[in-house]
Design an enzyme around this catalytic site. Structure first.
Site, PDB file in Angstrom:
ATOM      1  N   THR A 166      -9.449 -14.070 -41.955  1.00 30.94           N
ATOM      2  CA  THR A 166      -8.034 -13.741 -42.151  1.00 30.94           C
ATOM      3  C   THR A 166      -7.488 -13.070 -40.887  1.00 30.94           C
ATOM      4  O   THR A 166      -8.251 -12.586 -40.055  1.00 30.94           O
ATOM      5  CB  THR A 166      -7.852 -12.840 -43.398  1.00 30.94           C
ATOM      6  N   GLU A 194     -10.287 -21.732 -49.483  1.00 32.21           N
ATOM      7  CA  GLU A 194      -9.662 -20.725 -50.349  1.00 32.21           C
ATOM      8  C   GLU A 194     -10.026 -20.916 -51.818  1.00 32.21           C
ATOM      9  O   GLU A 194      -9.843 -19.996 -52.619  1.00 32.21           O
ATOM     10  CB  GLU A 194      -8.151 -20.821 -50.166  1.00 32.21           C
ATOM     11  N   SER A 254      -6.430 -10.687 -51.902  1.00 33.38           N
ATOM     12  CA  SER A 254      -6.335  -9.247 -51.615  1.00 33.38           C
ATOM     13  C   SER A 254      -5.392  -8.980 -50.448  1.00 33.38           C
ATOM     14  O   SER A 254      -5.217  -7.825 -50.049  1.00 33.38           O
ATOM     15  CB  SER A 254      -7.716  -8.688 -51.252  1.00 33.38           C
ATOM     16  N   GLY A 285      -9.960  -8.882 -44.021  1.00 32.49           N
ATOM     17  CA  GLY A 285     -11.123  -8.147 -44.541  1.00 32.49           C
ATOM     18  C   GLY A 285     -11.457  -8.435 -45.989  1.00 32.49           C
ATOM     19  O   GLY A 285     -12.199  -7.665 -46.610  1.00 32.49           O
TER      20      GLY A 285
HETATM   21  N1  GLY Z   1      -9.133 -15.024 -48.742  1.00 33.06           N
HETATM   22  C1  GLY Z   1      -9.060 -13.634 -48.817  1.00 33.06           C
HETATM   23  C2  GLY Z   1      -7.930 -13.153 -49.644  1.00 33.06           C
HETATM   24  O1  GLY Z   1      -6.965 -13.862 -49.823  1.00 33.06           O
HETATM   25  O2  GLY Z   1      -7.989 -12.072 -50.164  1.00 33.06           O
END
Ligand code: GLY
Length: 565
Positions: free
Chosen positions: A377, A416, A449, A469
Protein backbone atom coordinates in the site's frame (compact mmCIF):
# COMPACT_ATOMS: atom_id res chain seq x y z
CA UNK A 1 -23.65 24.49 -27.02
CA UNK A 2 -26.07 25.02 -24.12
CA UNK A 3 -24.96 21.69 -22.61
CA UNK A 4 -21.33 22.74 -22.86
CA UNK A 5 -21.99 26.09 -21.19
CA UNK A 6 -23.96 24.40 -18.42
CA UNK A 7 -21.10 21.90 -17.99
CA UNK A 8 -18.58 24.71 -17.71
CA UNK A 9 -20.73 26.56 -15.18
CA UNK A 10 -21.18 23.46 -13.04
CA UNK A 11 -17.49 22.68 -13.38
CA UNK A 12 -16.64 26.14 -12.11
CA UNK A 13 -18.98 25.76 -9.14
CA UNK A 14 -17.75 22.31 -8.26
CA UNK A 15 -14.06 22.83 -8.79
CA UNK A 16 -12.25 23.61 -5.59
CA UNK A 17 -12.68 27.19 -4.50
CA UNK A 18 -9.57 29.31 -4.46
CA UNK A 19 -9.40 31.16 -1.16
CA UNK A 20 -6.66 33.29 0.35
CA UNK A 21 -3.16 32.00 -0.40
CA UNK A 22 -1.53 30.22 2.54
CA UNK A 23 1.20 27.67 3.02
CA UNK A 24 1.27 24.48 0.98
CA UNK A 25 2.86 21.13 1.74
CA UNK A 26 3.29 17.61 0.45
CA UNK A 27 4.36 14.36 2.09
CA UNK A 28 4.87 11.73 -0.58
CA UNK A 29 6.13 8.13 -0.58
CA UNK A 30 8.92 8.72 -3.12
CA UNK A 31 10.91 11.53 -4.70
CA UNK A 32 9.32 11.16 -8.13
CA UNK A 33 5.77 11.64 -6.89
CA UNK A 34 7.03 14.48 -4.66
CA UNK A 35 8.54 16.27 -7.66
CA UNK A 36 5.33 15.89 -9.69
CA UNK A 37 3.01 16.99 -6.85
CA UNK A 38 5.15 20.02 -6.07
CA UNK A 39 5.39 21.06 -9.72
CA UNK A 40 1.61 20.87 -10.13
CA UNK A 41 1.01 22.97 -7.00
CA UNK A 42 3.63 25.55 -8.00
CA UNK A 43 1.97 25.87 -11.40
CA UNK A 44 -1.29 26.79 -9.66
CA UNK A 45 -2.92 23.37 -9.62
CA UNK A 46 -4.98 22.43 -6.57
CA UNK A 47 -4.55 19.51 -4.15
CA UNK A 48 -6.65 17.18 -6.33
CA UNK A 49 -4.62 18.01 -9.44
CA UNK A 50 -1.46 17.20 -7.49
CA UNK A 51 -3.03 13.96 -6.21
CA UNK A 52 -3.96 12.85 -9.73
CA UNK A 53 -0.45 13.54 -11.06
CA UNK A 54 1.16 11.78 -8.08
CA UNK A 55 -1.26 8.84 -8.19
CA UNK A 56 -0.26 8.07 -11.79
CA UNK A 57 3.46 8.70 -11.17
CA UNK A 58 3.45 6.18 -8.31
CA UNK A 59 1.92 3.60 -10.67
CA UNK A 60 5.22 3.89 -12.56
CA UNK A 61 7.89 4.57 -9.92
CA UNK A 62 6.44 2.70 -6.92
CA UNK A 63 5.20 -0.52 -8.51
CA UNK A 64 4.95 -2.33 -5.16
CA UNK A 65 1.85 -0.32 -4.32
CA UNK A 66 1.31 2.59 -6.69
CA UNK A 67 -1.03 1.21 -9.26
CA UNK A 68 -3.50 1.16 -12.09
CA UNK A 69 -4.61 -2.39 -11.22
CA UNK A 70 -5.60 -1.78 -7.58
CA UNK A 71 -7.85 0.52 -5.61
CA UNK A 72 -8.00 2.94 -2.72
CA UNK A 73 -9.63 5.77 -0.84
CA UNK A 74 -9.35 9.55 -0.98
CA UNK A 75 -10.42 11.85 1.85
CA UNK A 76 -10.74 15.49 0.81
CA UNK A 77 -11.42 18.74 2.57
CA UNK A 78 -12.10 21.80 0.45
CA UNK A 79 -12.81 25.44 0.98
CA UNK A 80 -16.53 26.20 0.86
CA UNK A 81 -17.95 27.16 -2.48
CA UNK A 82 -18.59 30.87 -2.02
CA UNK A 83 -22.19 32.04 -1.59
CA UNK A 84 -23.49 28.50 -1.55
CA UNK A 85 -22.54 27.02 1.78
CA UNK A 86 -20.38 27.96 4.68
CA UNK A 87 -18.06 25.69 6.62
CA UNK A 88 -15.51 23.20 5.32
CA UNK A 89 -16.69 20.64 2.85
CA UNK A 90 -15.46 17.14 3.50
CA UNK A 91 -15.69 14.34 0.96
CA UNK A 92 -14.68 10.73 0.68
CA UNK A 93 -14.14 8.87 -2.56
CA UNK A 94 -14.27 5.08 -2.36
CA UNK A 95 -12.44 3.53 -5.29
CA UNK A 96 -11.92 0.18 -3.61
CA UNK A 97 -11.88 -2.93 -5.81
CA UNK A 98 -15.01 -5.09 -6.08
CA UNK A 99 -15.45 -8.85 -6.35
CA UNK A 100 -16.18 -9.98 -9.92
CA UNK A 101 -19.72 -11.14 -10.73
CA UNK A 102 -18.53 -14.77 -10.83
CA UNK A 103 -17.12 -14.64 -7.27
CA UNK A 104 -18.99 -16.45 -4.49
CA UNK A 105 -18.65 -16.98 -0.75
CA UNK A 106 -16.60 -20.18 -0.83
CA UNK A 107 -14.47 -19.24 -3.85
CA UNK A 108 -11.21 -20.01 -2.07
CA UNK A 109 -12.29 -23.22 -0.27
CA UNK A 110 -11.64 -26.78 -1.43
CA UNK A 111 -14.24 -29.58 -1.40
CA UNK A 112 -13.54 -30.24 2.26
CA UNK A 113 -14.27 -26.61 3.05
CA UNK A 114 -10.63 -25.77 3.77
CA UNK A 115 -8.94 -22.64 2.48
CA UNK A 116 -6.83 -23.34 -0.63
CA UNK A 117 -3.47 -21.85 0.33
CA UNK A 118 -2.54 -18.64 -1.49
CA UNK A 119 -5.37 -18.80 -4.05
CA UNK A 120 -6.70 -15.41 -2.85
CA UNK A 121 -3.18 -13.95 -2.86
CA UNK A 122 -1.22 -15.14 -5.87
CA UNK A 123 -2.23 -15.64 -9.51
CA UNK A 124 -5.17 -14.99 -11.76
CA UNK A 125 -8.08 -15.44 -9.33
CA UNK A 126 -6.73 -13.16 -6.62
CA UNK A 127 -7.80 -9.84 -8.12
CA UNK A 128 -10.78 -7.64 -7.52
CA UNK A 129 -12.03 -5.30 -10.25
CA UNK A 130 -9.59 -2.36 -10.11
CA UNK A 131 -10.83 1.06 -8.98
CA UNK A 132 -7.82 3.37 -9.18
CA UNK A 133 -8.25 4.79 -12.68
CA UNK A 134 -11.96 5.46 -12.05
CA UNK A 135 -11.17 7.00 -8.66
CA UNK A 136 -8.57 9.43 -9.96
CA UNK A 137 -10.80 10.21 -12.95
CA UNK A 138 -13.85 10.98 -10.78
CA UNK A 139 -11.83 13.07 -8.32
CA UNK A 140 -10.53 15.08 -11.25
CA UNK A 141 -13.95 15.41 -12.89
CA UNK A 142 -15.37 16.87 -9.71
CA UNK A 143 -12.53 18.97 -8.35
CA UNK A 144 -9.66 19.13 -10.84
CA UNK A 145 -8.62 22.46 -12.32
CA UNK A 146 -5.75 21.49 -14.66
CA UNK A 147 -6.19 19.41 -17.81
CA UNK A 148 -6.26 15.65 -17.17
CA UNK A 149 -3.88 14.97 -20.02
CA UNK A 150 -1.30 17.38 -18.66
CA UNK A 151 -1.45 15.78 -15.21
CA UNK A 152 -0.75 12.33 -16.66
CA UNK A 153 2.28 13.56 -18.58
CA UNK A 154 4.54 13.27 -15.49
CA UNK A 155 3.80 9.54 -15.27
CA UNK A 156 4.10 9.06 -19.03
CA UNK A 157 7.56 10.66 -18.97
CA UNK A 158 8.79 8.39 -16.15
CA UNK A 159 7.41 5.31 -17.93
CA UNK A 160 8.87 6.28 -21.29
CA UNK A 161 12.21 7.77 -20.28
CA UNK A 162 12.70 5.62 -17.18
CA UNK A 163 13.48 6.44 -13.57
CA UNK A 164 16.43 5.56 -11.37
CA UNK A 165 15.51 2.56 -9.23
CA UNK A 166 15.86 3.25 -5.48
CA UNK A 167 17.61 0.55 -3.38
CA UNK A 168 14.41 -0.21 -1.41
CA UNK A 169 12.55 -1.04 -4.64
CA UNK A 170 15.17 -3.58 -5.67
CA UNK A 171 15.07 -5.10 -2.17
CA UNK A 172 11.29 -5.40 -2.30
CA UNK A 173 11.43 -6.91 -5.78
CA UNK A 174 13.91 -9.57 -4.60
CA UNK A 175 11.82 -10.33 -1.53
CA UNK A 176 8.65 -10.67 -3.60
CA UNK A 177 10.23 -12.94 -6.24
CA UNK A 178 11.30 -15.30 -3.52
CA UNK A 179 7.94 -15.03 -1.72
CA UNK A 180 5.78 -15.99 -4.75
CA UNK A 181 8.04 -18.88 -5.69
CA UNK A 182 5.95 -22.08 -5.80
CA UNK A 183 2.78 -20.43 -4.45
CA UNK A 184 0.73 -20.71 -7.64
CA UNK A 185 0.29 -23.45 -10.23
CA UNK A 186 -0.17 -20.66 -12.82
CA UNK A 187 2.88 -19.44 -14.71
CA UNK A 188 3.38 -15.92 -13.36
CA UNK A 189 5.05 -13.23 -15.44
CA UNK A 190 6.22 -10.92 -12.64
CA UNK A 191 9.93 -11.61 -13.12
CA UNK A 192 9.74 -11.12 -16.86
CA UNK A 193 8.46 -7.58 -16.37
CA UNK A 194 10.01 -6.47 -13.10
CA UNK A 195 13.03 -8.76 -12.67
CA UNK A 196 15.26 -6.02 -14.11
CA UNK A 197 14.55 -3.58 -11.27
CA UNK A 198 18.07 -2.91 -10.05
CA UNK A 199 19.16 -0.21 -7.70
CA UNK A 200 20.73 2.76 -9.46
CA UNK A 201 19.72 1.59 -12.96
CA UNK A 202 17.18 3.35 -15.17
CA UNK A 203 13.95 1.35 -15.55
CA UNK A 204 11.71 2.00 -18.55
CA UNK A 205 8.15 0.68 -19.04
CA UNK A 206 7.12 1.20 -22.69
CA UNK A 207 3.87 -0.80 -22.50
CA UNK A 208 2.81 1.08 -19.40
CA UNK A 209 3.63 4.37 -21.16
CA UNK A 210 1.25 3.40 -23.99
CA UNK A 211 -1.48 2.51 -21.50
CA UNK A 212 -1.04 5.84 -19.72
CA UNK A 213 -1.23 7.65 -23.07
CA UNK A 214 -4.52 5.92 -23.88
CA UNK A 215 -5.91 6.84 -20.46
CA UNK A 216 -4.64 10.41 -20.92
CA UNK A 217 -6.44 10.65 -24.26
CA UNK A 218 -9.67 8.78 -23.46
CA UNK A 219 -9.99 9.02 -19.69
CA UNK A 220 -11.35 6.19 -17.55
CA UNK A 221 -13.35 4.87 -20.53
CA UNK A 222 -10.19 3.32 -21.97
CA UNK A 223 -9.51 1.32 -18.81
CA UNK A 224 -13.10 0.18 -18.22
CA UNK A 225 -14.52 -0.16 -21.73
CA UNK A 226 -11.70 0.35 -24.21
CA UNK A 227 -8.47 -1.22 -25.34
CA UNK A 228 -6.98 -1.58 -21.87
CA UNK A 229 -10.15 -3.33 -20.65
CA UNK A 230 -9.86 -5.85 -23.49
CA UNK A 231 -6.17 -6.53 -22.79
CA UNK A 232 -6.86 -7.02 -19.10
CA UNK A 233 -9.81 -9.38 -19.49
CA UNK A 234 -8.22 -11.38 -22.27
CA UNK A 235 -5.15 -12.12 -20.23
CA UNK A 236 -6.98 -12.99 -17.00
CA UNK A 237 -9.50 -15.23 -18.77
CA UNK A 238 -6.82 -17.12 -20.69
CA UNK A 239 -5.48 -18.24 -17.30
CA UNK A 240 -8.75 -19.05 -15.53
CA UNK A 241 -9.39 -15.60 -14.05
CA UNK A 242 -12.94 -14.55 -13.19
CA UNK A 243 -13.10 -10.96 -14.42
CA UNK A 244 -15.19 -10.06 -17.47
CA UNK A 245 -15.67 -7.00 -19.65
CA UNK A 246 -19.06 -6.56 -17.94
CA UNK A 247 -17.35 -6.44 -14.53
CA UNK A 248 -15.11 -3.64 -15.73
CA UNK A 249 -17.93 -1.75 -17.44
CA UNK A 250 -20.04 -1.98 -14.25
CA UNK A 251 -17.33 -0.64 -11.95
CA UNK A 252 -18.19 2.59 -10.12
CA UNK A 253 -16.20 4.64 -7.65
CA UNK A 254 -18.52 5.98 -4.93
CA UNK A 255 -18.69 9.28 -3.12
CA UNK A 256 -19.56 8.46 0.48
CA UNK A 257 -20.08 10.46 3.65
CA UNK A 258 -16.78 10.37 5.53
CA UNK A 259 -16.69 9.36 9.19
CA UNK A 260 -16.66 12.63 11.18
CA UNK A 261 -16.29 13.05 14.92
CA UNK A 262 -15.06 15.58 17.46
CA UNK A 263 -11.85 14.97 19.38
CA UNK A 264 -10.15 17.39 21.77
CA UNK A 265 -11.48 20.53 20.10
CA UNK A 266 -10.93 19.21 16.58
CA UNK A 267 -13.00 17.61 13.90
CA UNK A 268 -11.58 14.35 12.58
CA UNK A 269 -12.57 13.35 9.02
CA UNK A 270 -11.70 9.80 8.07
CA UNK A 271 -12.54 6.73 6.02
CA UNK A 272 -16.02 5.15 6.34
CA UNK A 273 -16.87 1.53 5.48
CA UNK A 274 -15.81 -0.39 3.42
CA UNK A 275 -12.79 0.82 5.36
CA UNK A 276 -12.64 -0.12 9.00
CA UNK A 277 -10.15 2.74 9.46
CA UNK A 278 -12.33 5.73 10.34
CA UNK A 279 -14.46 3.79 12.82
CA UNK A 280 -11.45 2.12 14.43
CA UNK A 281 -9.43 5.35 14.71
CA UNK A 282 -12.52 7.09 16.10
CA UNK A 283 -12.96 4.37 18.72
CA UNK A 284 -9.27 4.47 19.66
CA UNK A 285 -9.11 8.26 19.97
CA UNK A 286 -12.34 8.48 21.94
CA UNK A 287 -11.38 5.63 24.29
CA UNK A 288 -7.98 7.28 24.73
CA UNK A 289 -9.65 10.55 25.77
CA UNK A 290 -12.23 8.84 28.01
CA UNK A 291 -9.58 6.94 29.93
CA UNK A 292 -7.06 9.78 30.42
CA UNK A 293 -7.96 10.39 34.11
CA UNK A 294 -7.57 6.67 34.80
CA UNK A 295 -4.26 6.55 32.91
CA UNK A 296 -2.90 9.48 34.95
CA UNK A 297 -3.98 7.76 38.17
CA UNK A 298 -2.22 4.56 37.09
CA UNK A 299 0.95 6.56 36.40
CA UNK A 300 0.89 7.76 39.99
CA UNK A 301 0.20 4.29 41.45
CA UNK A 302 2.56 2.38 39.27
CA UNK A 303 5.72 4.45 39.35
CA UNK A 304 8.04 1.46 39.02
CA UNK A 305 6.49 0.46 35.66
CA UNK A 306 8.25 2.25 32.76
CA UNK A 307 5.97 4.91 31.29
CA UNK A 308 6.22 3.40 27.81
CA UNK A 309 5.26 -0.06 29.09
CA UNK A 310 2.13 1.32 30.77
CA UNK A 311 1.23 3.23 27.60
CA UNK A 312 1.80 0.17 25.40
CA UNK A 313 -0.40 -1.98 27.63
CA UNK A 314 -3.05 0.78 27.61
CA UNK A 315 -3.00 0.92 23.80
CA UNK A 316 -3.19 -2.89 23.56
CA UNK A 317 -6.26 -2.94 25.83
CA UNK A 318 -8.01 -0.39 23.59
CA UNK A 319 -6.91 -2.13 20.40
CA UNK A 320 -8.25 -5.53 21.55
CA UNK A 321 -11.73 -4.09 21.78
CA UNK A 322 -11.49 -2.16 18.53
CA UNK A 323 -10.24 -5.14 16.46
CA UNK A 324 -12.96 -7.37 17.97
CA UNK A 325 -15.57 -4.89 16.71
CA UNK A 326 -13.83 -4.72 13.35
CA UNK A 327 -14.06 -8.49 12.89
CA UNK A 328 -17.71 -8.61 13.86
CA UNK A 329 -19.37 -5.53 12.41
CA UNK A 330 -17.37 -4.06 9.54
CA UNK A 331 -17.93 -4.77 5.86
CA UNK A 332 -19.17 -3.18 2.64
CA UNK A 333 -22.07 -0.87 3.63
CA UNK A 334 -23.81 -1.59 0.30
CA UNK A 335 -24.20 -5.21 1.47
CA UNK A 336 -24.34 -5.15 5.28
CA UNK A 337 -25.63 -2.69 7.85
CA UNK A 338 -22.60 -1.31 9.62
CA UNK A 339 -23.62 0.39 12.89
CA UNK A 340 -21.13 3.25 12.50
CA UNK A 341 -22.95 5.72 14.76
CA UNK A 342 -23.40 3.21 17.53
CA UNK A 343 -19.80 2.02 17.36
CA UNK A 344 -18.66 5.64 17.76
CA UNK A 345 -21.30 6.70 20.29
CA UNK A 346 -20.16 7.95 23.68
CA UNK A 347 -22.56 5.58 25.45
CA UNK A 348 -21.15 2.52 23.68
CA UNK A 349 -17.54 3.56 24.20
CA UNK A 350 -18.14 4.34 27.90
CA UNK A 351 -19.31 0.77 28.24
CA UNK A 352 -16.31 -0.59 26.29
CA UNK A 353 -13.93 1.53 28.40
CA UNK A 354 -15.21 -0.05 31.61
CA UNK A 355 -13.69 -3.41 30.74
CA UNK A 356 -10.14 -2.06 30.29
CA UNK A 357 -7.76 -3.72 32.76
CA UNK A 358 -4.72 -1.93 34.15
CA UNK A 359 -2.87 -4.68 35.98
CA UNK A 360 -3.66 -7.66 33.74
CA UNK A 361 -4.29 -8.48 30.09
CA UNK A 362 -7.92 -8.81 28.97
CA UNK A 363 -8.76 -12.29 27.67
CA UNK A 364 -8.73 -12.85 23.91
CA UNK A 365 -9.33 -16.06 21.98
CA UNK A 366 -6.43 -17.35 19.97
CA UNK A 367 -7.11 -18.52 16.42
CA UNK A 368 -3.93 -18.49 14.43
CA UNK A 369 -0.86 -16.36 14.23
CA UNK A 370 -0.93 -13.35 11.99
CA UNK A 371 1.70 -12.15 9.57
CA UNK A 372 1.94 -8.43 9.68
CA UNK A 373 5.24 -7.49 8.15
CA UNK A 374 4.44 -6.59 4.61
CA UNK A 375 5.52 -3.37 2.98
CA UNK A 376 2.37 -2.79 0.97
CA UNK A 377 0.00 0.00 0.00
CA UNK A 378 1.09 3.62 -0.23
CA UNK A 379 -0.17 6.94 1.03
CA UNK A 380 0.30 10.64 0.29
CA UNK A 381 -0.84 13.84 2.00
CA UNK A 382 -1.24 17.18 0.21
CA UNK A 383 -2.32 20.68 1.30
CA UNK A 384 -2.52 23.34 -1.39
CA UNK A 385 -1.97 27.07 -0.98
CA UNK A 386 -5.71 27.63 -0.64
CA UNK A 387 -6.17 25.29 2.30
CA UNK A 388 -7.66 22.37 0.35
CA UNK A 389 -6.37 19.00 1.47
CA UNK A 390 -6.16 15.49 0.05
CA UNK A 391 -5.32 12.39 2.04
CA UNK A 392 -5.01 9.42 -0.30
CA UNK A 393 -4.19 5.77 0.36
CA UNK A 394 -4.20 3.21 -2.44
CA UNK A 395 -2.93 -0.30 -2.89
CA UNK A 396 -2.47 -3.58 -4.71
CA UNK A 397 -2.85 -5.23 -1.26
CA UNK A 398 0.49 -7.05 -0.94
CA UNK A 399 3.56 -5.49 -2.51
CA UNK A 400 3.30 -6.11 -6.27
CA UNK A 401 -0.21 -7.59 -5.77
CA UNK A 402 -1.00 -10.96 -7.33
CA UNK A 403 2.24 -11.24 -9.32
CA UNK A 404 0.25 -11.02 -12.56
CA UNK A 405 1.25 -8.33 -15.05
CA UNK A 406 -1.18 -7.44 -17.84
CA UNK A 407 1.39 -8.03 -20.53
CA UNK A 408 0.40 -5.69 -23.32
CA UNK A 409 -0.59 -2.98 -20.85
CA UNK A 410 2.39 -3.25 -18.50
CA UNK A 411 0.69 -3.00 -15.09
CA UNK A 412 0.30 -5.31 -12.10
CA UNK A 413 -2.98 -6.69 -10.82
CA UNK A 414 -4.04 -6.53 -7.16
CA UNK A 415 -4.57 -9.45 -4.80
CA UNK A 416 -7.23 -7.63 -2.85
CA UNK A 417 -9.61 -10.63 -2.76
CA UNK A 418 -7.60 -11.79 0.27
CA UNK A 419 -9.06 -8.87 2.24
CA UNK A 420 -12.41 -10.66 2.22
CA UNK A 421 -13.01 -13.17 4.94
CA UNK A 422 -12.31 -16.32 2.90
CA UNK A 423 -13.70 -18.44 5.73
CA UNK A 424 -15.16 -17.12 9.01
CA UNK A 425 -12.50 -17.02 11.69
CA UNK A 426 -9.59 -17.73 9.34
CA UNK A 427 -7.07 -14.90 9.33
CA UNK A 428 -6.02 -13.10 6.16
CA UNK A 429 -2.41 -12.28 5.26
CA UNK A 430 -2.42 -9.51 7.88
CA UNK A 431 -3.61 -11.90 10.60
CA UNK A 432 -7.02 -10.26 10.98
CA UNK A 433 -10.18 -12.33 10.98
CA UNK A 434 -13.69 -11.54 9.82
CA UNK A 435 -17.17 -13.03 9.79
CA UNK A 436 -20.22 -12.88 7.59
CA UNK A 437 -20.15 -9.08 7.29
CA UNK A 438 -17.03 -9.44 5.15
CA UNK A 439 -17.76 -12.64 3.25
CA UNK A 440 -17.37 -12.69 -0.54
CA UNK A 441 -20.30 -11.73 -2.80
CA UNK A 442 -20.43 -10.53 -6.41
CA UNK A 443 -19.61 -6.81 -6.77
CA UNK A 444 -18.99 -6.46 -3.03
CA UNK A 445 -16.04 -4.42 -1.72
CA UNK A 446 -13.63 -6.19 0.62
CA UNK A 447 -13.07 -4.68 4.06
CA UNK A 448 -10.02 -2.43 4.32
CA UNK A 449 -7.92 -0.81 7.02
CA UNK A 450 -6.80 2.09 4.83
CA UNK A 451 -7.40 5.28 6.77
CA UNK A 452 -6.71 8.52 4.89
CA UNK A 453 -7.52 11.08 7.58
CA UNK A 454 -7.76 14.88 7.90
CA UNK A 455 -8.12 16.87 11.14
CA UNK A 456 -9.65 20.33 11.23
CA UNK A 457 -9.21 22.93 13.96
CA UNK A 458 -11.33 26.09 13.96
CA UNK A 459 -12.43 25.18 10.47
CA UNK A 460 -8.89 25.05 9.04
CA UNK A 461 -6.88 22.01 8.01
CA UNK A 462 -4.59 21.09 10.89
CA UNK A 463 -3.36 17.64 9.93
CA UNK A 464 -3.36 15.34 6.90
CA UNK A 465 -2.21 11.83 7.68
CA UNK A 466 -2.22 8.23 6.49
CA UNK A 467 0.00 5.23 5.91
CA UNK A 468 0.29 1.77 4.39
CA UNK A 469 0.68 -1.24 6.67
CA UNK A 470 -2.41 -3.49 6.41
CA UNK A 471 -3.98 -3.92 9.81
CA UNK A 472 -1.26 -1.75 11.40
CA UNK A 473 -2.53 1.28 9.45
CA UNK A 474 -5.17 1.97 12.10
CA UNK A 475 -2.82 1.85 15.08
CA UNK A 476 -0.11 3.83 13.27
CA UNK A 477 -2.47 6.68 12.38
CA UNK A 478 -3.86 6.66 15.94
CA UNK A 479 -0.38 6.88 17.48
CA UNK A 480 0.81 9.63 15.15
CA UNK A 481 -2.25 11.78 15.95
CA UNK A 482 -1.70 11.27 19.68
CA UNK A 483 2.07 11.88 19.36
CA UNK A 484 1.53 15.30 17.74
CA UNK A 485 -1.64 16.57 19.36
CA UNK A 486 -1.55 15.05 22.84
CA UNK A 487 2.18 14.57 23.41
CA UNK A 488 3.48 17.67 21.62
CA UNK A 489 5.99 15.96 19.30
CA UNK A 490 7.11 17.65 16.10
CA UNK A 491 5.81 15.97 12.92
CA UNK A 492 9.14 14.22 12.28
CA UNK A 493 9.49 13.06 15.90
CA UNK A 494 5.93 11.77 15.78
CA UNK A 495 6.70 9.57 12.77
CA UNK A 496 10.11 8.36 13.86
CA UNK A 497 9.01 7.38 17.38
CA UNK A 498 8.69 3.61 17.94
CA UNK A 499 5.21 2.33 17.20
CA UNK A 500 3.47 -0.60 18.87
CA UNK A 501 0.62 -2.69 17.55
CA UNK A 502 -1.87 -5.17 18.98
CA UNK A 503 -4.85 -6.50 17.01
CA UNK A 504 -6.58 -8.99 19.33
CA UNK A 505 -4.93 -11.94 17.60
CA UNK A 506 -2.35 -13.41 17.96
CA UNK A 507 -3.31 -13.56 21.61
CA UNK A 508 -1.45 -11.07 23.78
CA UNK A 509 1.16 -10.31 21.16
CA UNK A 510 2.53 -6.80 20.84
CA UNK A 511 4.44 -5.97 17.67
CA UNK A 512 6.84 -3.04 17.67
CA UNK A 513 9.10 -1.15 15.29
CA UNK A 514 11.87 -0.16 15.23
CA UNK A 515 12.71 -1.05 18.84
CA UNK A 516 11.69 -0.49 22.44
CA UNK A 517 14.01 0.03 25.43
CA UNK A 518 14.96 -3.25 27.17
CA UNK A 519 13.27 -2.14 30.42
CA UNK A 520 10.00 -1.57 28.56
CA UNK A 521 10.19 -4.96 26.85
CA UNK A 522 10.95 -6.76 30.13
CA UNK A 523 8.06 -5.03 31.90
CA UNK A 524 5.63 -6.01 29.13
CA UNK A 525 6.88 -9.61 29.12
CA UNK A 526 6.42 -9.74 32.86
CA UNK A 527 2.81 -8.68 32.38
CA UNK A 528 2.33 -11.69 30.08
CA UNK A 529 2.75 -10.20 26.61
CA UNK A 530 4.86 -11.80 23.91
CA UNK A 531 6.80 -9.27 21.91
CA UNK A 532 7.59 -9.35 18.23
CA UNK A 533 9.79 -6.96 16.31
CA UNK A 534 8.00 -6.25 13.02
CA UNK A 535 10.28 -5.73 10.05
CA UNK A 536 7.76 -3.26 8.77
CA UNK A 537 5.27 -0.91 10.41
CA UNK A 538 3.95 1.58 7.89
CA UNK A 539 5.27 4.58 6.03
CA UNK A 540 3.33 7.55 7.39
CA UNK A 541 3.13 10.73 5.31
CA UNK A 542 2.14 13.67 7.50
CA UNK A 543 1.34 17.36 7.03
CA UNK A 544 0.64 19.56 10.05
CA UNK A 545 -0.51 23.17 9.59
CA UNK A 546 -1.41 26.13 11.74
CA UNK A 547 -2.91 29.36 10.47
CA UNK A 548 0.32 30.64 8.97
CA UNK A 549 2.48 27.71 7.99
CA UNK A 550 2.67 23.97 7.37
CA UNK A 551 5.26 21.36 8.24
CA UNK A 552 5.54 18.07 6.42
CA UNK A 553 7.27 14.84 7.37
CA UNK A 554 7.89 11.46 5.77
CA UNK A 555 8.38 8.32 7.82
CA UNK A 556 11.97 7.27 8.54
CA UNK A 557 10.80 3.75 7.64
CA UNK A 558 10.22 4.52 3.94
CA UNK A 559 11.66 6.36 0.95
CA UNK A 560 9.32 9.32 1.18
CA UNK A 561 10.05 12.98 0.49
CA UNK A 562 8.19 15.88 2.06
CA UNK A 563 8.27 19.62 1.58
CA UNK A 564 6.42 22.71 2.78
CA UNK A 565 6.58 26.20 1.34
N1 GLY B 1 -5.13 -4.20 1.53
C1 GLY B 1 -4.97 -3.61 2.78
C2 GLY B 1 -6.16 -2.85 3.22
O1 GLY B 1 -6.95 -2.44 2.40
O2 GLY B 1 -6.36 -2.68 4.39
Amino acid sequence: MFKRLLGMLLGALLSIQIGSVQAAAIAMPDRFSAAAAKAVLLEGGNAVDAAVAAGFVLAVTYPEAGNLGGGGFMTLVTRPVENLQSGRQAYFLDYRETAPQAAFRDLYLDQQGEVIPYRSLVGYQASGVPGTVMGLWQAHQRFGSKPWKKLLQYAIDYAEQGFEVPPALEENRRWYQQWIEGKSSDALNFSEHFGALQSGRMFKQPQLAKTLKRIAARGAADFYQGETARMLVQQLQTHGGLMTLDDLAAYQAKWREPVRFGWQGREVVSAPPPSSGGVAIGQLLKLYALLQPELQAQRQHNRELPEQALKTHFYAELEKRVYADRAEFLGDPDFVDVPVERLLSDAYLQQRAQGVLWDAISESESIRPGKIELPETTHFSIVDAHGNAVSNTYTLNMPFGSGVVIEQAGFLMNNEMDDFSTKPGVANVFGVVGGTANEIAPHKRMLSSMSPTILLKDGEVEMVVGTPGGSTIITSVFQVIVNVLAEGMTPQQALDAPRVHHQLLPKDQIAYNPDLPEAVKSALELMGYTLKRNNYMGDVQLVVCDKTHCEAASDVRGRGVSAAW
